[in-house]
Design a protein around this motif. Sequence first.
Motif, mmCIF file in Angstrom:
data_model
loop_
_atom_site.group_PDB
_atom_site.id
_atom_site.type_symbol
_atom_site.label_atom_id
_atom_site.label_comp_id
_atom_site.label_asym_id
_atom_site.label_seq_id
_atom_site.Cartn_x
_atom_site.Cartn_y
_atom_site.Cartn_z
ATOM 1 N N THR A 58 11.716 66.172 138.853
ATOM 2 C CA THR A 58 11.788 66.748 137.510
ATOM 3 C C THR A 58 10.886 65.905 136.613
ATOM 4 O OG1 THR A 58 13.658 65.328 136.933
ATOM 5 C CG2 THR A 58 14.197 67.496 137.839
ATOM 6 N N VAL A 60 8.100 66.251 132.869
ATOM 7 C CA VAL A 60 7.540 67.044 131.764
ATOM 8 C C VAL A 60 6.046 67.307 131.979
ATOM 9 C CG1 VAL A 60 9.163 66.252 129.987
ATOM 10 C CG2 VAL A 60 7.069 64.944 130.385
ATOM 11 N N VAL A 68 6.686 70.368 127.700
ATOM 12 C CA VAL A 68 7.508 71.355 128.411
ATOM 13 C C VAL A 68 8.246 70.651 129.540
ATOM 14 C CG1 VAL A 68 7.411 73.432 129.859
ATOM 15 C CG2 VAL A 68 5.918 73.237 127.871
ATOM 16 N N LYS A 69 9.560 70.899 129.624
ATOM 17 C CA LYS A 69 10.379 70.249 130.654
ATOM 18 C C LYS A 69 10.252 70.957 131.991
ATOM 19 C CE LYS A 69 14.347 67.873 128.675
ATOM 20 N NZ LYS A 69 15.759 67.970 128.354
ATOM 21 N N ILE A 70 10.035 70.175 133.053
ATOM 22 C CA ILE A 70 10.073 70.699 134.428
ATOM 23 C C ILE A 70 11.458 70.355 134.977
ATOM 24 C CG2 ILE A 70 9.074 70.570 136.757
ATOM 25 C CD1 ILE A 70 7.117 71.732 134.698
ATOM 26 N N HIS A 82 6.518 74.613 140.119
ATOM 27 C CA HIS A 82 7.168 73.830 139.068
ATOM 28 C C HIS A 82 7.974 74.784 138.186
ATOM 29 C CE1 HIS A 82 3.566 71.855 140.531
ATOM 30 N NE2 HIS A 82 4.102 70.695 140.187
ATOM 31 N N CYS A 84 10.353 75.787 134.965
ATOM 32 C CA CYS A 84 10.712 75.406 133.594
ATOM 33 C C CYS A 84 11.444 76.561 132.915
ATOM 34 C CB CYS A 84 9.486 74.969 132.794
ATOM 35 S SG CYS A 84 8.071 76.032 132.973
ATOM 36 N N THR A 85 12.114 76.258 131.818
ATOM 37 C CA THR A 85 12.892 77.298 131.124
ATOM 38 C C THR A 85 12.073 77.954 130.019
ATOM 39 O OG1 THR A 85 13.845 75.556 129.766
ATOM 40 C CG2 THR A 85 15.178 76.326 131.607
#
Length: 224
Positions: A58, A60, A68-70, A82, A84-85
């Motif tokens: 996990t 970013v 953006v968060k992974i 990968h 992400c939301t």
Amino acid sequence: DWQILKEGETTFVGWDTTEHKCNILRYRKVEQKKKVFYELVLDVSPFYAEMGGQVGDTGVLKSANETVKIIDTKRENNLPIHICTELPQNPEAEFMACVDVERRQASEANHTATHLLDQALREVLGTHVEQKGSLVTSDYLRFDFSHFQKVTSDELRKVERLVNARIRQDFPLDERREVSMEEARKMGAIALFGEKYGDKVRVVRFGESVELCGGCHAKSTGRI
């Protein structure tokens, strides 16, 4: 359907670094259990995609304007995906891919411990012992193996002492990449059940433990 920004495949750099510049090659929207996720394929990635029992990284993706968060990295048709939301506002921007280092290092320590455990089990119980599965997370490891009877508490203590002794010996990671299967066998490398190996393999050695492995490891056993 994939939105393709650029053609190409992913170059994985996660054995050497946990941060790297990258661009998004393609992305798509996925709905699961009434939740929306976005899947990204990068041109270069330090993110380890779940395989061989080791969970995916996990972290970013950072551009000049956003982060953006992974939340996970999976493997599909041998490509790291990968997850992400939210989609980056500008998918065509250049990003810095940054792995959550603390979580990765904890997974690496547990993965290296499975190699030491495998070696110790073969020494204590016999070389018929075969790994039959494993789960390596940042919090714990699970190691499944074949043996013809229940392991005694005496044998377990011997295994534990051997593994702890090798952690203290602080064996450095000795890895060979792009080795032929024949060379790997000469080095005494253990291949895992049911795994498909290509013509060229990676051999990971810690002291007497020698295995074929594509996963991420601690720089030395003392870090476990």
